[in-house]
Design a protein around this motif. Structure first.
Motif, short mmCIF file in Angstrom:
data_model
loop_
_atom_site.label_atom_id
_atom_site.label_comp_id
_atom_site.label_asym_id
_atom_site.label_seq_id
_atom_site.Cartn_x
_atom_site.Cartn_y
_atom_site.Cartn_z
N LYS A 349 0.82 -1.21 0.00
CA LYS A 349 0.00 0.00 0.00
C LYS A 349 0.85 1.26 0.00
O LYS A 349 0.52 2.26 -0.66
N GLU A 350 1.96 1.23 0.73
CA GLU A 350 2.84 2.39 0.77
C GLU A 350 3.53 2.60 -0.58
O GLU A 350 3.73 3.75 -1.02
N LEU A 351 3.88 1.52 -1.24
CA LEU A 351 4.48 1.64 -2.57
C LEU A 351 3.46 2.18 -3.57
O LEU A 351 3.79 2.99 -4.45
N GLN A 352 2.22 1.73 -3.46
CA GLN A 352 1.16 2.27 -4.32
C GLN A 352 1.02 3.78 -4.12
O GLN A 352 0.91 4.54 -5.09
N ALA A 353 1.02 4.20 -2.86
CA ALA A 353 0.88 5.62 -2.56
C ALA A 353 2.06 6.42 -3.11
O ALA A 353 1.90 7.54 -3.62
N ALA A 354 3.25 5.84 -3.02
CA ALA A 354 4.45 6.51 -3.53
C ALA A 354 4.39 6.64 -5.05
O ALA A 354 4.81 7.67 -5.62
N LEU A 355 3.86 5.64 -5.71
CA LEU A 355 3.70 5.70 -7.16
C LEU A 355 2.66 6.77 -7.53
O LEU A 355 2.85 7.54 -8.48
#
Length: 537
Positions: A349-355
């Motif tokens: 989820k954090e990687l999705q938000a960073a993208l």
């Protein structure tokens, strides 16, 4: 881990993927009359390659803009993008895209086809991997050339031979595994004569691919001098080696030991170190397969300070979690072994938000496919499980469903992270990554109202497993066009080995803009050397 050899020895024209004859989705491969076997069926189809193609009524989406427009193609090149095109002459194939999105084909920046590694070789080559990619809406990829005994030239020539069966366009990155004057000279040849503008340094895989900080610094300096982008696989290889020993001492020999031996902190440490060394040299840095919050936060911090750092998450890190590595069935668990490992819930989820917020810039796959027999080499020792998962066919669908359907990114951002930004970073925009007059006709038509389901039984890879098996979602690529050839339509894939082209990539992409000014500012800030009077004594 054992050292790798220069060539993957596998039959050229035999497929091992299992497919049922009752499936509506067919697996079609052709090579001038030669038939390719695919499970229990044999099918042959010729790619549709009219000189003229007209796509009517769709919403044309580029990274900067979307509009209702028609797209006219001649001889593999986009000629016009206009609201209503009617005067196109005779012998034109017309595709109705009403209610659908017309977008640039995906560009996968990170793949390993036909690569020899860990006493084995990836099961997908430059034909089966390309077939899978085209069925999923990816029309170009950039693969990593592995040197042969440290020789860049020998490695490049080996990959030239491997790519003769290509059925879509491709480019090359080059790995650097040792350092001497010959390697430095060969890097210049690769950039100026072979169309390679990026070099990868492995900070992991001790005893095989791993480089130390001294080599990393030399490599970064050489990349800067050539206008080539430095890339890193960021894990602390020495610490990973220690972690592996620790797990074995504890009696943890299964796939879960893989994740436990190389925790996120080791990815974060190596990412931070690479970023700081790149800053010391003042050269842009590309961090491949960002899998953890730890690594992402280091990239975010560097970018906030103004440093040129590019972060590439891969689809497995965006949509999966490490729980599969604890699965009681070894075959299932081993299929999820990759490096850096797929992380625990929360990292995705954090990687999705960073993208979504631009901290990370584009999505790759690290498609590095090993079948269950190959993975079984490590049944008694996780260190011997070949590292890698699939994704080249699944990426476009999963990113749409995960990021667009959830409202995290716009349709234009989808084009940016799956195609355009890769083309810009590696200096092939707008030839690739755009629906514009003069661009290559690499086009997909995506129906946002249609659904997809991923299945090992129907995918086009040679793999007998699929880490996304059973996943369903919205948004389906219904048509794929590769340089004007309709290769995927009506759930049928029609591709021909040898039709793909190598795309040379020039140095000094936009990420190098202004670095000379930063160097000048640094030199003027030194206030040195200080002129001192010599002692008279």
């Amino acid at each position: 881990m054992t050292s790798f050899v220069s060539e993957l020895l596998c039959p050229l024209f035999i497929f091992f993927s299992i497919i049922q004859s009752s499936l509506s989705q067919s697996n079609q491969y052709c090579d001038a009359g030669f038939e390719y076997e695919s499970g229990s069926t044999t099918a042959c189809g010729s790619g549709t390659a009219p000189s003229k193609l007209l796509i009517k009524g769709g919403t044309v989406v580029n990274a900067h803009h979307q509009q209702l427009a028609d797209v006219y193609v001649e001889d593999g090149i986009i000629v016009a993008v206009e609201p209503s095109i009617t005067q196109v002459g005779d012998d034109v194939k017309v595709i109705d895209a009403t209610g659908k999105y017309v977008m640039p084909g995906g560009i996968d920046p990170h793949t390993h086809l036909d690569m020899s590694f860990m006493s084995s070789g990836t099961i997908d080559d430059f034909f089966s991997g390309h077939a899978a990619a085209l069925a999923g809406g990816t029309t170009m990829h950039i693969d990593f050339v592995i040197p042969v005994d440290g020789s860049l030239t020998a490695g490049y020539e080996a990959y030239e031979r491997k790519a003769k069966k290509a059925c879509m366009d491709y480019g090359f990155h080059m790995a650097i595994t040792k350092w001497n004057d010959d390697v430095s000279r060969e890097m210049e040849i690769m950039v100026k004569e072979k169309g390679i503008n990026s070099f990868k340094f492995f900070m992991a895989y001790k005893g095989a691919l791993m480089v130390n900080d001294e080599l990393l610094l030399e490599g970064f300096k050489r990349c800067k001098s050539l206008g080539a982008l430095a890339m890193v696989h960021a894990e602390n290889g020495d610490a990973v080696d220690e972690g592996q020993k620790r797990m074995i001492e504890l009696g943890i020999t299964g796939p879960e030991g893989h994740a436990l031996s190389r925790p996120a902190v080791l990815e974060g440490e190596a990412t931070a170190r690479a970023i700081r060394l790149a800053n010391f040299v003042n050269t842009p840095l590309y961090v491949v397969h960002v899998m953890s919050i730890d690594a992402m936060e280091e990239i975010a911090k560097a970018r906030k300070s103004g440093q040129r750092v590019i972060g590439e998450p891969v689809v497995s890190g965006l949509v999966l979690d490490e729980s599969w590595l604890w699965h009681p069935d070894f075959k299932t668990a081993a299929s999820y072994v990759m490096s850096p490992p797929i992380r625990s819930k929360g990292h995705d989820k954090e990687l999705q938000a960073a993208l979504a917020t631009g901290v990370l810039q584009l999505v790759g796959t690290d498609h590095c496919a090993f079948n269950s027999t190959q993975k079984a080499l490590g049944i008694d020792d996780f260190r011997k499980i070949p590292n890698g998962v699939n994704g080249i066919e699944e990426r476009m669908h999963l990113v749409w469903d995960t990021m667009v359907e959830s409202g995290q990114i716009s349709v234009t951002d989808y084009v940016r992270v799956t195609s355009t930004e890769c083309a810009r970073i590696f200096n092939i925009y707008p030839r690739k990554g755009a629906i514009l007059p003069g661009s290559d006709a690499d086009i997909i038509i995506l129906n946002p109202n249609s659904s997809f389901e991923i299945s090992t039984k129907s995918h086009h890879s040679r793999l007998d497993t699929n880490v996304y098996d059973g996943k369903k979602g919205k948004g389906k690529v219904e048509v794929t066009i590769s340089r004007g050839r309709v290769v995927w339509e009506n759930n049928e894939l029609k591709v021909t080995p040898g039709t793909g082209r190598y795309i040379p990539m020039q140095p000094y992409s936009y990420v190098f803009d202004g670095l000379d000014k930063k160097d000048a500012t640094y030199l003027s800030s030194l206030k040195a050397p200080v002129k001192r009077a010599k002692s008279s004594s």
